[in-house]
Design an enzyme around this catalytic site. Structure first.
Site, PDB file in Angstrom:
ATOM      1  N   ASP A   1      44.942  80.247 -94.170  1.00 19.03           N
ATOM      2  CA  ASP A   1      43.523  81.114 -93.666  1.00 19.03           C
ATOM      3  C   ASP A   1      43.739  82.154 -94.359  1.00 19.03           C
ATOM      4  O   ASP A   1      44.552  82.113 -95.656  1.00 19.03           O
ATOM      5  CB  ASP A   1      44.372  81.954 -92.169  1.00 19.03           C
ATOM      6  CG  ASP A   1      42.981  81.925 -91.519  1.00 19.03           C
ATOM      7  OD1 ASP A   1      41.618  83.239 -91.271  1.00 19.03           O
ATOM      8  OD2 ASP A   1      42.490  81.858 -90.027  1.00 19.03           O
TER       9      ASP A   1
ATOM     10  N   ASP B   1      57.387  73.605 -91.846  1.00 21.83           N
ATOM     11  CA  ASP B   1      56.271  73.296 -91.873  1.00 21.83           C
ATOM     12  C   ASP B   1      55.020  74.034 -91.591  1.00 21.83           C
ATOM     13  O   ASP B   1      54.067  72.387 -90.917  1.00 21.83           O
ATOM     14  CB  ASP B   1      56.426  71.714 -91.986  1.00 21.83           C
ATOM     15  CG  ASP B   1      55.162  71.259 -92.816  1.00 21.83           C
ATOM     16  OD1 ASP B   1      54.300  71.346 -93.228  1.00 21.83           O
ATOM     17  OD2 ASP B   1      54.889  69.431 -93.384  1.00 21.83           O
TER      18      ASP B   1
ATOM     19  N   LYS C   1      51.789  75.063 -92.797  1.00 22.64           N
ATOM     20  CA  LYS C   1      50.601  74.812 -93.261  1.00 22.64           C
ATOM     21  C   LYS C   1      49.966  75.473 -93.288  1.00 22.64           C
ATOM     22  O   LYS C   1      48.893  75.364 -92.476  1.00 22.64           O
ATOM     23  CB  LYS C   1      50.277  73.305 -92.777  1.00 22.64           C
ATOM     24  CG  LYS C   1      51.265  72.552 -93.030  1.00 22.64           C
ATOM     25  CD  LYS C   1      50.272  70.917 -92.726  1.00 22.64           C
ATOM     26  CE  LYS C   1      51.443  69.812 -93.562  1.00 22.64           C
ATOM     27  NZ  LYS C   1      52.539  69.517 -92.465  1.00 22.64           N
TER      28      LYS C   1
ATOM     29  N   THR D   1      45.356  87.031 -91.550  1.00 23.08           N
ATOM     30  CA  THR D   1      45.772  86.164 -90.512  1.00 23.08           C
ATOM     31  C   THR D   1      47.546  85.819 -90.738  1.00 23.08           C
ATOM     32  O   THR D   1      48.094  85.466 -89.916  1.00 23.08           O
ATOM     33  CB  THR D   1      44.686  85.425 -90.411  1.00 23.08           C
ATOM     34  OG1 THR D   1      43.665  86.155 -90.163  1.00 23.08           O
ATOM     35  CG2 THR D   1      45.077  84.844 -89.474  1.00 23.08           C
TER      36      THR D   1
HETATM   37  P1  5BU Z   1      57.283  61.257 -91.183  1.00 25.21           P
HETATM   38  O1  5BU Z   1      58.021  60.168 -90.162  1.00 25.21           O
HETATM   39  O2  5BU Z   1      58.053  61.242 -92.217  1.00 25.21           O
HETATM   40  O3  5BU Z   1      56.090  60.365 -91.677  1.00 25.21           O
HETATM   41  O4  5BU Z   1      57.329  62.655 -91.622  1.00 25.21           O
HETATM   42  C1  5BU Z   1      56.327  62.626 -92.263  1.00 25.21           C
HETATM   43  C2  5BU Z   1      56.903  64.540 -92.255  1.00 25.21           C
HETATM   44  O5  5BU Z   1      56.167  65.374 -93.284  1.00 25.21           O
HETATM   45  C3  5BU Z   1      55.642  64.798 -91.072  1.00 25.21           C
HETATM   46  O6  5BU Z   1      55.995  66.145 -90.794  1.00 25.21           O
HETATM   47  C4  5BU Z   1      54.428  65.652 -92.156  1.00 25.21           C
HETATM   48  O7  5BU Z   1      53.854  66.604 -90.702  1.00 25.21           O
HETATM   49  C5  5BU Z   1      54.639  66.092 -92.849  1.00 25.21           C
HETATM   50  N1  5BU Z   1      53.893  65.527 -94.436  1.00 25.21           N
HETATM   51  C6  5BU Z   1      53.257  64.978 -95.033  1.00 25.21           C
HETATM   52  O8  5BU Z   1      53.630  63.920 -94.034  1.00 25.21           O
HETATM   53  N2  5BU Z   1      52.251  64.179 -95.382  1.00 25.21           N
HETATM   54  C7  5BU Z   1      51.966  65.769 -95.955  1.00 25.21           C
HETATM   55  O9  5BU Z   1      50.557  65.189 -96.925  1.00 25.21           O
HETATM   56  C8  5BU Z   1      52.293  67.079 -95.725  1.00 25.21           C
HETATM   57  C9  5BU Z   1      52.384  66.912 -94.342  1.00 25.21           C
HETATM   58 BR1  5BU Z   1      51.739  68.127 -96.199  1.00 25.21          BR
END
Ligand code: 5BU
Length: 451
Positions: free
Chosen positions: A297, A292, A294, A301
């Site tokens: 850029d 993940d 994300k 890069t």
């Molecule tokens: P949580 O502990 O269930 O809240 O984790 C959610 C994961 O999903 C966490 O790793 C975030 O970085 C990821 N995430 C998110 O929560 N919401 C988003 O919109 C995105 C990623 Br894109």
């Protein structure tokens, strides 16, 4: 009469009506498409139109003129300038905004307003607009509309007691264009036949099963295969900061998930060994590795980050997340790794509004690297939908995260894969929690197929 014809022919030259094959919002294929926005580009035509509309409402009393973006707004503005009656604007819904006000401008409760619209079709959206304006304390009785597509809208509003005045009906428009040889006999017949057909119901928004989705990317196909085989649409987010915790977590949840999601850059002792260990577990328990990262850029890069960083993401990640903010070409650098674009975030106040969402989805559909998107709403059918912000027991945290239940995301958003972090890794018994989410997720998915 002649003046109306003259106006219409000039407006036609501007491109307000196009003939061909157009898929409408309802899914119905139409032989023509009407868009009155180009009228704003001709001051002369706009003035003529405003005068025509003002003539139509000559006998009506109103304190304010209300325009609805976009097409009707310049029309309403011109009517206001000509008649000296003040303008207010009915805003388009804007998800994620702080203020709840739906009407902009200066007005007092109880004032009457004339609503100006470009096109009336079934009347449904116009009724919603009227309702929102009335909720602001304004009185709406009279509506003036440039084009009636003759699909029941005018009758519907009249039944509810509103006075609707229209400048043209679609049949009149076609007749005039035919009379002045802008449409051939054959085209006219085809369009008239189309207009004669009973009004079709919008295509049902039933979700389609995973196996029926048209996914071309090999990683997307593999993910779907795994979901069906394991009866799981669960992606566990292992937001843990040591290799030991992550390996132990992967061993416990592996059989219940289709992918393990990582944030490599939060792992304090990240090493090649961790990846070697995770790859073994992933092969044995059959799940994919999802970084993940994300990315967000320029392509060059991103390519360096993807291939050359100490995390060597390109060597092991089956899937990566990317913000499509850098444009289409920035997505080309991920080789065979499946790209999941982030088109909408789960957190409170996110800047991924409706406009960003639709542009980001559009762009994602154009890229062969992209197999799906992260979002909190339905996507086109050729995209897999990944939804984070899922919890059985919590509605949010103190840092802006917002949660929905598995039932809600599968039913309302048609989510394909739910992403769960703390709901699992913080549970007293991680394995049981993973199993619980897997079961609930799969049941919710199956139920959503029957809705
Ligand atoms: P949580 O502990 O269930 O809240 O984790 C959610 C994961 O999903 C966490 O790793 C975030 O970085 C990821 N995430 C998110 O929560 N919401 C988003 O919109 C995105 C990623 Br894109």
């Amino acid at each position: 009469m002649q003046q109306r014809e003259d106006f219409l022919l000039k407006a036609y030259e501007l491109g307000i009506i196009k003939f061909g094959k157009f898929t409408l919002k309802s899914g119905v294929e139409s032989p023509f498409y009407v868009d009155l926005r180009p009228l704003a580009s001709s001051p002369q035509l706009l003035k003529t139109l405003a005068n025509n509309l003002l003539d139509l409402v000559e006998d009506v009393d109103y304190d304010l003129i209300c325009g609805v973006p976009y097409a009707a707004l310049p029309m309403a503005t011109t009517m206001s300038l000509t008649s000296n009656i003040p303008l207010i604007i009915k805003r388009k819904e804007n998800k994620g905004y702080g203020t709840k006000r739906m009407v902009e401008g200066v007005f007092e409760e109880g004032q009457s307003c004339l609503l100006v619209e470009d096109v009336i079709t079934s009347g449904q959206s116009l009724l919603e607009t009227v309702d929102q304006v009335e909720r602001e304390g304004l009185k709406v009785h009279d509506l003036v509309v440039v084009l009636d597509r003759e699909q029941g809208g005018v009758d519907k509003l009249r039944e509810q007691g509103y006075n609707v005045m229209t400048l043209f009906t679609i049949n009149e428009v076609i007749d005039i264009l035919h009379k002045f040889h802008r449409l051939s006999d054959e085209e006219t017949k085809q369009i008239k036949d189309f207009l004669q057909q009973p009004i079709e119901q919008p295509v049902s928004k039933q979700r389609i099963a995973l196996e029926d989705k048209k996914i071309h990317h090999p990683v997307g196909k593999r993910l779907v295969e795994l979901a069906i085989k394991k009866q799981s649409n669960l992606i566990a987010s292992a937001d843990l900061i040591t290799s030991e915790e992550i390996v132990s977590f992967a061993n416990k949840v592996g059989e219940h998930i289709v992918a393990l999601k990582l944030h490599s850059d939060i792992i304090q002792d990240f090493s090649d060994q961790l990846i070697t260990d995770l790859k073994i577990i992933a092969r044995e328990k059959e799940f994919l590795l999802f970084e993940d990262r994300k990315f967000g850029d320029i392509g060059n890069t991103q390519e360096l980050q993807f291939k050359k960083s100490i995390y060597k993401i390109a060597d092991w990640a089956d899937l990566v997340t990317v913000h499509p903010i850098g444009g289409l070409e920035s997505l080309k650098v991920f080789d065979n790794t499946g790209v999941v674009t982030i088109v909408e975030m789960s957190s409170k106040g996110t800047l991924t509004d409706d406009y960003y969402f639709s542009k980001a989805v559009n762009l994602s559909e154009q890229s062969s690297n992209v197999l799906g998107c992260v979002a909190q709403r339905q996507l086109p059918e050729n995209m897999l939908l990944f939804t984070p912000g899922v919890s059985i027991s919590s509605t949010g945290d103190s840092k802006g995260q917002q949660y929905n239940t598995p039932e809600l995301v599968f039913k309302n958003y048609h989510t394909d894969f739910m992403i769960v972090g703390r709901g699992i890794y913080k549970a007293a018994d991680v394995k049981t929690a993973a199993k619980e989410y897997q079961t609930l997720g799969w049941i919710s998915y199956l139920q959503s197929l029957n809705n």
